[in-house]
Scaffold this motif. Structure first.
Motif, PDB file in Angstrom:
ATOM      1  N   GLU A   9      54.943 -15.842  16.110  1.00  0.00           N
ATOM      2  CA  GLU A   9      56.287 -16.194  15.939  1.00  0.00           C
ATOM      3  C   GLU A   9      57.072 -15.300  16.515  1.00  0.00           C
ATOM      4  OE1 GLU A   9      56.843 -17.386  11.841  1.00  0.00           O
ATOM      5  OE2 GLU A   9      55.344 -18.959  12.051  1.00  0.00           O
ATOM      6  N   GLY A  10      58.577 -15.506  16.645  1.00  0.00           N
ATOM      7  CA  GLY A  10      59.507 -14.394  17.141  1.00  0.00           C
ATOM      8  C   GLY A  10      59.659 -13.293  16.243  1.00  0.00           C
ATOM      9  N   GLY A  11      59.278 -12.034  16.974  1.00  0.00           N
ATOM     10  CA  GLY A  11      59.468 -11.033  16.207  1.00  0.00           C
ATOM     11  C   GLY A  11      58.151 -10.532  15.534  1.00  0.00           C
ATOM     12  N   THR A  12      57.126 -11.318  15.504  1.00  0.00           N
ATOM     13  CA  THR A  12      55.673 -10.990  14.903  1.00  0.00           C
ATOM     14  C   THR A  12      54.981 -10.389  16.079  1.00  0.00           C
ATOM     15  OG1 THR A  12      55.848 -12.613  13.583  1.00  0.00           O
ATOM     16  CG2 THR A  12      53.699 -11.773  14.005  1.00  0.00           C
ATOM     17  N   PRO A  13      54.132  -9.189  16.029  1.00  0.00           N
ATOM     18  CA  PRO A  13      53.439  -8.430  17.170  1.00  0.00           C
ATOM     19  C   PRO A  13      52.439  -9.421  17.155  1.00  0.00           C
ATOM     20  CG  PRO A  13      54.030  -6.983  15.225  1.00  0.00           C
ATOM     21  CD  PRO A  13      54.606  -8.211  14.821  1.00  0.00           C
ATOM     22  N   PRO A  14      52.158  -9.568  18.351  1.00  0.00           N
ATOM     23  CA  PRO A  14      50.892 -10.767  18.699  1.00  0.00           C
ATOM     24  C   PRO A  14      49.683 -10.423  18.190  1.00  0.00           C
ATOM     25  CG  PRO A  14      52.199 -10.233  20.939  1.00  0.00           C
ATOM     26  CD  PRO A  14      52.774  -9.040  19.759  1.00  0.00           C
ATOM     27  N   THR A  15      49.458  -9.171  17.876  1.00  0.00           N
ATOM     28  CA  THR A  15      48.038  -8.816  17.355  1.00  0.00           C
ATOM     29  C   THR A  15      47.976  -9.241  15.701  1.00  0.00           C
ATOM     30  OG1 THR A  15      48.938  -6.600  16.842  1.00  0.00           O
ATOM     31  CG2 THR A  15      47.460  -7.033  18.831  1.00  0.00           C
ATOM     32  N   VAL A  67      58.484 -27.757  18.244  1.00  0.00           N
ATOM     33  CA  VAL A  67      57.986 -28.323  19.480  1.00  0.00           C
ATOM     34  C   VAL A  67      57.628 -27.280  20.625  1.00  0.00           C
ATOM     35  CG1 VAL A  67      58.881 -29.696  21.307  1.00  0.00           C
ATOM     36  CG2 VAL A  67      59.344 -30.564  18.919  1.00  0.00           C
ATOM     37  N   GLU A  68      58.699 -26.178  20.490  1.00  0.00           N
ATOM     38  CA  GLU A  68      58.457 -25.265  21.499  1.00  0.00           C
ATOM     39  C   GLU A  68      56.958 -24.506  21.399  1.00  0.00           C
ATOM     40  OE1 GLU A  68      60.875 -25.681  19.698  1.00  0.00           O
ATOM     41  OE2 GLU A  68      62.524 -26.144  21.009  1.00  0.00           O
ATOM     42  N   HIS A  69      56.641 -24.374  20.105  1.00  0.00           N
ATOM     43  CA  HIS A  69      55.426 -23.629  19.956  1.00  0.00           C
ATOM     44  C   HIS A  69      54.365 -24.516  20.301  1.00  0.00           C
ATOM     45  CE1 HIS A  69      52.314 -21.381  17.482  1.00  0.00           C
ATOM     46  NE2 HIS A  69      51.850 -22.861  17.389  1.00  0.00           N
ATOM     47  N   ARG A  70      54.218 -25.907  20.165  1.00  0.00           N
ATOM     48  CA  ARG A  70      53.031 -26.663  20.452  1.00  0.00           C
ATOM     49  C   ARG A  70      53.181 -26.912  21.949  1.00  0.00           C
ATOM     50  NH1 ARG A  70      56.076 -30.359  16.442  1.00  0.00           N
ATOM     51  NH2 ARG A  70      54.752 -31.914  17.251  1.00  0.00           N
ATOM     52  N   THR A  71      54.181 -26.904  22.595  1.00  0.00           N
ATOM     53  CA  THR A  71      54.263 -27.041  24.037  1.00  0.00           C
ATOM     54  C   THR A  71      53.517 -25.837  24.722  1.00  0.00           C
ATOM     55  OG1 THR A  71      56.151 -28.336  23.923  1.00  0.00           O
ATOM     56  CG2 THR A  71      55.480 -27.368  26.156  1.00  0.00           C
ATOM     57  N   ALA A  72      53.925 -24.602  23.973  1.00  0.00           N
ATOM     58  CA  ALA A  72      53.351 -23.506  24.705  1.00  0.00           C
ATOM     59  C   ALA A  72      51.980 -23.238  24.648  1.00  0.00           C
ATOM     60  CB  ALA A  72      54.011 -22.284  24.315  1.00  0.00           C
ATOM     61  N   VAL A  73      51.447 -23.640  23.278  1.00  0.00           N
ATOM     62  CA  VAL A  73      49.849 -23.695  23.103  1.00  0.00           C
ATOM     63  C   VAL A  73      49.300 -24.576  23.952  1.00  0.00           C
ATOM     64  CG1 VAL A  73      48.186 -23.993  21.340  1.00  0.00           C
ATOM     65  CG2 VAL A  73      50.231 -22.752  20.725  1.00  0.00           C
ATOM     66  N   ALA A  74      49.612 -25.769  24.113  1.00  0.00           N
ATOM     67  CA  ALA A  74      49.333 -26.965  25.100  1.00  0.00           C
ATOM     68  C   ALA A  74      49.027 -26.275  26.642  1.00  0.00           C
ATOM     69  CB  ALA A  74      49.764 -27.937  25.041  1.00  0.00           C
ATOM     70  N   ASP A  75      49.979 -25.653  26.716  1.00  0.00           N
ATOM     71  CA  ASP A  75      49.963 -24.962  28.141  1.00  0.00           C
ATOM     72  C   ASP A  75      48.943 -23.957  28.343  1.00  0.00           C
ATOM     73  OD1 ASP A  75      52.243 -26.586  28.973  1.00  0.00           O
ATOM     74  OD2 ASP A  75      53.763 -25.116  28.686  1.00  0.00           O
ATOM     75  N   HIS A  76      48.830 -23.123  27.408  1.00  0.00           N
ATOM     76  CA  HIS A  76      47.805 -21.721  27.025  1.00  0.00           C
ATOM     77  C   HIS A  76      46.458 -22.477  27.164  1.00  0.00           C
ATOM     78  CE1 HIS A  76      50.140 -18.465  26.812  1.00  0.00           C
ATOM     79  NE2 HIS A  76      50.797 -18.785  25.248  1.00  0.00           N
ATOM     80  N   LEU A  77      46.244 -23.733  26.655  1.00  0.00           N
ATOM     81  CA  LEU A  77      44.924 -24.598  26.827  1.00  0.00           C
ATOM     82  C   LEU A  77      44.508 -24.797  28.041  1.00  0.00           C
ATOM     83  CD1 LEU A  77      45.086 -26.368  23.254  1.00  0.00           C
ATOM     84  CD2 LEU A  77      43.488 -24.837  23.948  1.00  0.00           C
TER      85      LEU A  77
END
Length: 215
Positions: free
Chosen positions: A90-96, A178-188
């Protein structure tokens, strides 16, 4: 199987359509006698109205478990993918620091197993299964006493699972924006490994149906 409200099937038609798309292989689980683990058998099945038709080799140890307790569980799963933590940051959270998860579809049938041993009834079960798996009819006649199936019938037992309950789960982060789910689907889609493509399809399909999750 635990199902969050946002992972639940959007009505019976959703899981029924998913099964009908070709998800006809699952895991039959039966309670073993005291002191023994449950029997678990991977196998194809053919829907027959609300019931499931299965056959197994006569020596299969699952029959002992079913005789002990005919109340069984049949689980079908697919369209699964591992979702790395950085994809869910999420925004502001380090990816790791983001937490990974799994996506999947699962349908569990609870029911009572009815064993089929009569030769003609077994032949009819095989005819129904072949009609499901080979609808073009490119197979020999299944009949008692006629080759090739007649000589094989004594080596199998049939099972009709009388379904009493169904639980369906579509776990694709539907509670997320919605934005999160769209981005994950694109990653997949970009990763394209294993069942990434069907998992992305399920996520986008659910996104179109649900939009923003409302408790």
């Amino acid at each position: 199987m635990f199902v969050h409200p946002w992972d639940a099937s959007l009505g019976d038609a959703e899981w029924q359509s998913w099964i009908a798309e070709g998800h006809d292989f699952g895991l039959l689980s039966a309670n073993g006698p005291p002191g023994h683990p449950p029997a678990a058998v991977p196998t194809h099945f053919a829907p027959d109205g609300p019931d499931l038709l299965i056959h197994l080799a006569r020596p299969n140890p699952a029959w002992k478990a079913i005789a002990h307790d005919p109340n069984v569980l049949f689980t079908v799963f697919g369209d699964y993918a591992f979702i790395p933590g950085p994809w869910r940051a999420e925004g502001g959270t380090p990816p790791t620091d983001a937490v990974p998860t799994s996506y999947y579809t699962a349908v569990q049938f609870t029911g009572r197993a009815h064993i089929i041993d009569d030769p003609e009834d077994k032949a009819e079960l095989l005819r129904r299964q072949l009609a499901h798996f080979q609808p073009d009819g490119d197979y020999a006649l299944v009949a008692v006493g006629r080759p090739p199936y007649g000589r094989l019938l004594p080596g199998i037992r049939g099972l009709r699972l009388e379904v009493t309950d169904v639980k369906a789960k579509f776990k694709y982060d539907d509670e997320e924006p919605v934005e999160h789910r769209t981005a994950v689907a694109d990653h997949l889609t970009e990763r394209g490994q294993g069942l990434d493509a069907p998992a992305a399809h399920q996520q986008r399909r659910r996104l179109d149906r649900i939009g923003t999750w409302k408790p």
